[in-house]
Design an enzyme around this catalytic site. Structure first.
Site, PDB file in Angstrom:
ATOM      1  N   HIS A  61      -6.407 -35.780  18.188  1.00 53.31           N
ATOM      2  CA  HIS A  61      -7.955 -35.979  17.766  1.00 53.31           C
ATOM      3  C   HIS A  61      -7.739 -35.707  16.543  1.00 53.31           C
ATOM      4  O   HIS A  61      -8.116 -34.643  16.240  1.00 53.31           O
ATOM      5  CB  HIS A  61      -8.184 -35.092  19.170  1.00 53.31           C
ATOM      6  N   HIS A  63      -9.368 -37.004  12.509  1.00 56.59           N
ATOM      7  CA  HIS A  63     -10.081 -37.567  11.682  1.00 56.59           C
ATOM      8  C   HIS A  63      -9.537 -37.914  10.613  1.00 56.59           C
ATOM      9  O   HIS A  63     -10.217 -37.040   9.342  1.00 56.59           O
ATOM     10  CB  HIS A  63     -11.546 -37.381  11.308  1.00 56.59           C
ATOM     11  N   GLN A 156     -19.809 -42.500  14.134  1.00 55.12           N
ATOM     12  CA  GLN A 156     -20.208 -41.515  13.926  1.00 55.12           C
ATOM     13  C   GLN A 156     -21.847 -41.234  14.315  1.00 55.12           C
ATOM     14  O   GLN A 156     -22.305 -39.750  14.126  1.00 55.12           O
ATOM     15  CB  GLN A 156     -19.848 -41.118  12.148  1.00 55.12           C
ATOM     16  N   HIS A 214     -15.875 -38.160  21.989  1.00 55.65           N
ATOM     17  CA  HIS A 214     -16.492 -38.183  21.475  1.00 55.65           C
ATOM     18  C   HIS A 214     -17.711 -37.823  21.900  1.00 55.65           C
ATOM     19  O   HIS A 214     -18.410 -37.301  22.489  1.00 55.65           O
ATOM     20  CB  HIS A 214     -17.016 -37.484  20.076  1.00 55.65           C
ATOM     21  N   GLU A 217     -20.032 -32.575  22.286  1.00 50.77           N
ATOM     22  CA  GLU A 217     -19.701 -32.224  21.638  1.00 50.77           C
ATOM     23  C   GLU A 217     -21.207 -31.333  21.543  1.00 50.77           C
ATOM     24  O   GLU A 217     -21.617 -31.353  20.048  1.00 50.77           O
ATOM     25  CB  GLU A 217     -19.192 -32.529  20.392  1.00 50.77           C
ATOM     26  N   ASP A 313      -8.704 -31.925  15.221  1.00 53.73           N
ATOM     27  CA  ASP A 313      -9.717 -32.415  14.659  1.00 53.73           C
ATOM     28  C   ASP A 313     -10.155 -32.800  13.191  1.00 53.73           C
ATOM     29  O   ASP A 313     -10.761 -33.876  13.219  1.00 53.73           O
ATOM     30  CB  ASP A 313     -10.862 -31.878  15.075  1.00 53.73           C
ATOM     31  N   TRP A 319     -16.197 -30.523   7.948  1.00 55.83           N
ATOM     32  CA  TRP A 319     -16.551 -30.034   9.444  1.00 55.83           C
ATOM     33  C   TRP A 319     -16.321 -28.932   9.009  1.00 55.83           C
ATOM     34  O   TRP A 319     -16.753 -27.791   9.779  1.00 55.83           O
ATOM     35  CB  TRP A 319     -16.349 -30.819  10.637  1.00 55.83           C
TER      36      TRP A 319
HETATM   37  N1  17E Z   1     -17.421 -35.996  14.003  1.00 56.06           N
HETATM   38  C1  17E Z   1     -17.775 -35.536  15.201  1.00 56.06           C
HETATM   39  O1  17E Z   1     -19.299 -35.366  15.576  1.00 56.06           O
HETATM   40  N2  17E Z   1     -17.564 -34.012  15.775  1.00 56.06           N
HETATM   41  C2  17E Z   1     -16.487 -33.825  14.632  1.00 56.06           C
HETATM   42  N3  17E Z   1     -15.696 -32.534  15.401  1.00 56.06           N
HETATM   43  C3  17E Z   1     -16.121 -34.313  14.034  1.00 56.06           C
HETATM   44  C4  17E Z   1     -16.664 -35.276  12.745  1.00 56.06           C
HETATM   45  C5  17E Z   1     -14.617 -33.924  12.927  1.00 56.06           C
HETATM   46 FE   FE2 Z   2     -13.424 -35.322  16.710  1.00 58.34          FE
END
Ligand code: 17E
Ligand code: FE2
Length: 419
Positions: A61, A63, A156, A214, A217, A313, A319
């Site tokens: 995982h 990005h 996203q 995702h 989170e 990540d 982030w």
């Molecule tokens: N985008 C997201 O939604 N969550 C993350 N942890 C990252 C990008 C890195």
């Molecule tokens: Fe992520």
């Protein structure tokens, strides 16, 4: 300089006593034989020096589209996921094809130097031009000699909450994304979130793609999209092809709810991906004290027989400003944060960045055994415990019999070895 090998000698294998000789022919392991004593490596043989040899690391995982953009156009001051998404949204408007290709390729080379040979990257498809996705499809081809890259169509800014979100996801799959993504906790409403999960599962099922969402989170105990994802995976009999990423909210769920939830999780056979360094940094941001860790219930999921893996990540993005490609660092932080430094847990811990991650990526071929592709890494240390103590970069990375990486072992005063 590349070099074709015909054996790795003086290798120590996990859970096995003594030394091994791994014969290679036509890019595959052709025999795994015990050695009665240490041998001198001959031409075409790699000397593992009695160190642990494992399958290559898997980064499940990351990005890559956002990699190496920290501070552009501005720094994330609050350290929250949400400000990260805002910063990225601004950076996204300046993306170009070459910009994405350069940063992603540079990052994959860094990963390769750390023994990673399999990567799953999320790529933001909430962009009417799909610039990053198109670039990443090229990167997947260009880097195939040193990494197997899976691309997730990652919305996203939401599927339901972004203009033409569904069409962009469908187009990304048509163009060749391997995995269907989602972000239900960020959709405008709960209904949108649940609808998006049902829809994306259908999209994946119809198109024979993997899924990596995702999911939850956020430190909100009421964010409960994991149960929707698991129920859909069970209904479609798709659990082994579905990953739930982050599931931070599970760290805030009450025990009674978890007890009910785990019954479903076990039935569904979903895979779990936790990103401990990232969650420690981004979560707990709306707490004063005590502050939550924002990490899912890793040991409990493992005890329930579910596959859990750790991922990085981010690497220097809106982030998270840190990251160096060394998965042992991620593993070390994760074991600390999850209260997993019991010796039996340490001894099994490499699974979190190898076998369990391979299961999440649904890799058809992975491991060290006769007949499998000759892919492996030589770690610094004889046991997982020694490897973790040192956290040194791998001595070697072998891919289909070819030596991709080779470096001198670290000279640490006093040595890394335990008595
Ligand atoms: N985008 C997201 O939604 N969550 C993350 N942890 C990252 C990008 C890195
Ligand atoms: Fe992520």
């Amino acid at each position: 300089m590349t070099k074709q090998l015909n054996a790795v000698v003086n290798a120590r294998l996990q859970d096995q006593k003594g030394l091994y000789r791994l014969e290679i022919s036509n890019g595959r392991f052709s025999a795994i034989a015990t050695q009665s004593e240490t041998t001198t490596a001959k031409e075409g043989e790699l000397d593992a020096g009695g160190n642990l040899v494992t399958p290559a690391f898997v980064e499940p995982h990351i990005h890559l589209d956002a990699a190496m953009t920290a501070g552009e156009p501005r720094w994330n001051k609050s350290g929250t996921l949400f400000e990260g998404i805002e910063c990225w949204s601004e950076r996204k408007t300046t993306l170009s094809h070459d910009d994405v290709i350069n940063r992603a390729t540079q990052t994959l080379k860094l990963f390769a130097a750390h023994g990673i040979q399999y990567v799953r990257t999320h790529v933001d498809v909430t962009d009417p031009k799909l610039t990053a996705l198109k670039a990443m499809l090229e990167v997947r081809e260009q880097t195939a000699g040193f990494v197997d890259l899976q691309i997730v169509a990652f919305p996203q800014e939401g599927i339901w909450s972004f203009r033409n979100g569904r069409e962009l996801m469908e187009e990304a799959i048509r163009l060749g994304a391997d995995v269907v993504g989602g972000i239900p906790h960020f959709e405008f409403t709960r209904d949108y979130g649940a609808e998006s999960v049902r829809w994306l599962m259908e999209l994946a099922h119809k198109n024979d793609r993997l899924v990596d969402v995702h999911c939850d989170e956020i430190d909100d105990p009421e964010s409960r999209f994991l149960e929707v994802l698991a129920a859909e995976a069970l209904r479609l009999d798709y659990g082994s092809r579905v990953s739930a990423s982050h599931t931070c909210a599970m760290g805030s769920y009450n025990d009674a709810y978890c007890s009910r939830l785990f019954r479903l999780l076990k039935k569904s056979g979903l895979r779990f991906l936790s990103m401990p360094t990232e969650s420690l940094h981004l979560q707990g941001r709306f707490d004063s004290y005590p502050k939550r860790r924002g990490i899912t219930r890793v040991p409990e999921l493992l005890d329930a027989g579910l596959k859990v893996a750790f991922g990085q990540d981010s690497i220097r993005d809106p982030w998270y400003p840190m990251g160096n490609g060394n998965m042992l660092r991620t593993l070390d932080v994760g074991l600390h944060a999850c209260h997993m430094l019991g010796m039996s847990q340490i001894e099994r811990s490499l699974e979190l960045i190898t076998d369990n991650a391979a299961a999440a990526l649904d890799l058809k071929e992975y491991g060290i055994a006769e007949g499998l592709l000759a892919r492996c890494i030589v770690q610094q240390g004889r046991t997982p415990y020694e490897v973790l103590l040192g956290q040194q970069p791998v001595i070697a990375s072998v891919r289909d019999g070819e030596l991709l990486v080779h470096r001198e072992p670290a000279k640490v005063q006093g040595g890394l070895l335990l008595q």
